[in-house]
Design a protein around this motif. Sequence first.
Motif, PDB file in Angstrom:
ATOM      1  N   THR A  18       0.801  -1.223   0.000  1.00  0.00           N
ATOM      2  CA  THR A  18       0.000   0.000   0.000  1.00  0.00           C
ATOM      3  C   THR A  18       0.835   1.276   0.000  1.00  0.00           C
ATOM      4  OG1 THR A  18      -0.137  -0.081   2.412  1.00  0.00           O
ATOM      5  CG2 THR A  18      -1.948  -1.116   1.181  1.00  0.00           C
ATOM      6  N   CYS A  19       2.131   1.154   0.347  1.00  0.00           N
ATOM      7  CA  CYS A  19       2.943   2.367   0.466  1.00  0.00           C
ATOM      8  C   CYS A  19       4.428   2.020   0.359  1.00  0.00           C
ATOM      9  CB  CYS A  19       2.663   3.063   1.799  1.00  0.00           C
ATOM     10  SG  CYS A  19       3.110   2.046   3.227  1.00  0.00           S
ATOM     11  N   MET A  20       5.273   3.047   0.440  1.00  0.00           N
ATOM     12  CA  MET A  20       6.717   2.843   0.351  1.00  0.00           C
ATOM     13  C   MET A  20       7.255   2.072   1.548  1.00  0.00           C
ATOM     14  SD  MET A  20       7.727   3.822  -2.531  1.00  0.00           S
ATOM     15  CE  MET A  20       9.502   3.811  -2.353  1.00  0.00           C
ATOM     16  N   SER A  21       6.546   2.080   2.660  1.00  0.00           N
ATOM     17  CA  SER A  21       6.960   1.278   3.813  1.00  0.00           C
ATOM     18  C   SER A  21       6.921  -0.206   3.459  1.00  0.00           C
ATOM     19  CB  SER A  21       6.012   1.525   4.984  1.00  0.00           C
ATOM     20  OG  SER A  21       6.684   2.122   6.029  1.00  0.00           O
ATOM     21  N   CYS A  22       5.893  -0.619   2.742  1.00  0.00           N
ATOM     22  CA  CYS A  22       5.796  -2.012   2.283  1.00  0.00           C
ATOM     23  C   CYS A  22       6.982  -2.340   1.367  1.00  0.00           C
ATOM     24  CB  CYS A  22       4.490  -2.246   1.519  1.00  0.00           C
ATOM     25  SG  CYS A  22       2.982  -2.060   2.497  1.00  0.00           S
ATOM     26  N   VAL A  23       7.261  -1.446   0.443  1.00  0.00           N
ATOM     27  CA  VAL A  23       8.376  -1.627  -0.495  1.00  0.00           C
ATOM     28  C   VAL A  23       9.688  -1.801   0.265  1.00  0.00           C
ATOM     29  CG1 VAL A  23       9.779  -0.446  -2.246  1.00  0.00           C
ATOM     30  CG2 VAL A  23       7.278  -0.406  -2.412  1.00  0.00           C
ATOM     31  N   ASN A  24       9.956  -0.877   1.188  1.00  0.00           N
ATOM     32  CA  ASN A  24      11.206  -0.934   1.954  1.00  0.00           C
ATOM     33  C   ASN A  24      11.283  -2.182   2.821  1.00  0.00           C
ATOM     34  OD1 ASN A  24      12.168   1.478   0.843  1.00  0.00           O
ATOM     35  ND2 ASN A  24      11.185   2.706   2.417  1.00  0.00           N
ATOM     36  N   HIS A  25      10.155  -2.586   3.396  1.00  0.00           N
ATOM     37  CA  HIS A  25      10.117  -3.784   4.238  1.00  0.00           C
ATOM     38  C   HIS A  25      10.504  -5.026   3.425  1.00  0.00           C
ATOM     39  CE1 HIS A  25       9.027  -6.522   7.386  1.00  0.00           C
ATOM     40  NE2 HIS A  25       7.993  -7.009   6.725  1.00  0.00           N
ATOM     41  N   ILE A  26       9.932  -5.161   2.229  1.00  0.00           N
ATOM     42  CA  ILE A  26      10.265  -6.310   1.374  1.00  0.00           C
ATOM     43  C   ILE A  26      11.741  -6.239   0.955  1.00  0.00           C
ATOM     44  CG2 ILE A  26       9.839  -7.439  -0.847  1.00  0.00           C
ATOM     45  CD1 ILE A  26       6.891  -6.447  -0.573  1.00  0.00           C
ATOM     46  N   GLN A  27      12.180  -5.076   0.482  1.00  0.00           N
ATOM     47  CA  GLN A  27      13.570  -4.932   0.030  1.00  0.00           C
ATOM     48  C   GLN A  27      14.552  -5.247   1.152  1.00  0.00           C
ATOM     49  OE1 GLN A  27      13.192  -1.722  -3.594  1.00  0.00           O
ATOM     50  NE2 GLN A  27      13.731  -0.908  -1.621  1.00  0.00           N
ATOM     51  N   ASP A  28      14.284  -4.741   2.354  1.00  0.00           N
ATOM     52  CA  ASP A  28      15.197  -4.952   3.475  1.00  0.00           C
ATOM     53  C   ASP A  28      15.185  -6.396   3.954  1.00  0.00           C
ATOM     54  OD1 ASP A  28      15.801  -2.265   3.339  1.00  0.00           O
ATOM     55  OD2 ASP A  28      14.566  -1.697   5.069  1.00  0.00           O
ATOM     56  N   THR A  29      13.997  -6.988   4.062  1.00  0.00           N
ATOM     57  CA  THR A  29      13.875  -8.355   4.573  1.00  0.00           C
ATOM     58  C   THR A  29      14.435  -9.377   3.591  1.00  0.00           C
ATOM     59  OG1 THR A  29      11.933  -7.724   5.858  1.00  0.00           O
ATOM     60  CG2 THR A  29      12.265 -10.078   5.462  1.00  0.00           C
ATOM     61  N   ILE A  30      14.001  -9.312   2.351  1.00  0.00           N
ATOM     62  CA  ILE A  30      14.462 -10.285   1.349  1.00  0.00           C
ATOM     63  C   ILE A  30      15.933 -10.025   1.026  1.00  0.00           C
ATOM     64  CG2 ILE A  30      14.136 -11.155  -1.006  1.00  0.00           C
ATOM     65  CD1 ILE A  30      11.900 -11.924   1.029  1.00  0.00           C
ATOM     66  N   GLY A  31      16.306  -8.751   0.899  1.00  0.00           N
ATOM     67  CA  GLY A  31      17.680  -8.391   0.565  1.00  0.00           C
ATOM     68  C   GLY A  31      18.696  -8.828   1.607  1.00  0.00           C
ATOM     69  N   ALA A  32      18.261  -9.049   2.853  1.00  0.00           N
ATOM     70  CA  ALA A  32      19.178  -9.440   3.928  1.00  0.00           C
ATOM     71  C   ALA A  32      19.395 -10.954   3.995  1.00  0.00           C
ATOM     72  CB  ALA A  32      18.635  -8.946   5.270  1.00  0.00           C
ATOM     73  N   LYS A  33      18.623 -11.711   3.232  1.00  0.00           N
ATOM     74  CA  LYS A  33      18.734 -13.176   3.287  1.00  0.00           C
ATOM     75  C   LYS A  33      19.983 -13.659   2.552  1.00  0.00           C
ATOM     76  CE  LYS A  33      13.826 -14.067   3.848  1.00  0.00           C
ATOM     77  NZ  LYS A  33      13.906 -14.573   5.214  1.00  0.00           N
ATOM     78  N   GLU A  34      20.585 -14.720   3.092  1.00  0.00           N
ATOM     79  CA  GLU A  34      21.766 -15.306   2.468  1.00  0.00           C
ATOM     80  C   GLU A  34      21.436 -15.742   1.042  1.00  0.00           C
ATOM     81  OE1 GLU A  34      24.954 -18.950   3.017  1.00  0.00           O
ATOM     82  OE2 GLU A  34      23.410 -18.656   4.537  1.00  0.00           O
ATOM     83  N   GLY A  35      22.305 -15.382   0.115  1.00  0.00           N
ATOM     84  CA  GLY A  35      22.125 -15.783  -1.278  1.00  0.00           C
ATOM     85  C   GLY A  35      21.313 -14.812  -2.109  1.00  0.00           C
ATOM     86  N   ILE A  36      20.759 -13.781  -1.478  1.00  0.00           N
ATOM     87  CA  ILE A  36      20.041 -12.744  -2.222  1.00  0.00           C
ATOM     88  C   ILE A  36      21.040 -11.621  -2.489  1.00  0.00           C
ATOM     89  CG2 ILE A  36      18.171 -11.057  -2.219  1.00  0.00           C
ATOM     90  CD1 ILE A  36      17.146 -13.933  -2.369  1.00  0.00           C
TER      91      ILE A  36
END
Length: 168
Positions: A18-36
């Motif tokens: 719904t907003c840029m907070s959602c975008v940042n949450h996905i980018q930060d969470t997925i981006g921090a995973k090993e192999g991403i």
Amino acid sequence: MWPGTVPLEGKVSVEGMTCMSCVNHIQDTIGAKEGILNCTVSLQEKTATVIFDGSLWNGESVAEAIDDMGFESKLISTKETTMEEANKKHEKRRTRVSIKGMTCNSCVQSIQEKMKGVSGVISIQVDLKKEEGEIIYENPPLTGDKVVQEIDDCGFEVSLVSDEECIR
């Protein structure tokens, strides 16, 4: 990445943002995973482009990881990419622009709302009194000139003041 492993790029549809907070949450969470290697999310296009180590992830598992965060996600496509392409997608830039013609806070909100919908924009802050804006974005897909053009399309006189790499 393991030597000889080719990085893959997965494109995933993402519903429920719904907003840029959602975008940042996905980018930060997925981006921090090993192999991403990188995760770029577009609110406007409702997609995530994720570059990952194919020895640890596949396109379906990337989509599932986003889905597990509470967003409805489906894999659209997967393709091989290069480390050069993967590294290019990591560049975050800061652009400062002069914006003439704003008369009220509604002008500020209009610019900010339009820019939040532009693929690659991470954040934007517009100052009515100083007649300027600061935009943090990813290159690619954006450049400083494209940022200026997007704001100009809102009907304001815009000029580039500075465009530099963001240092985290």
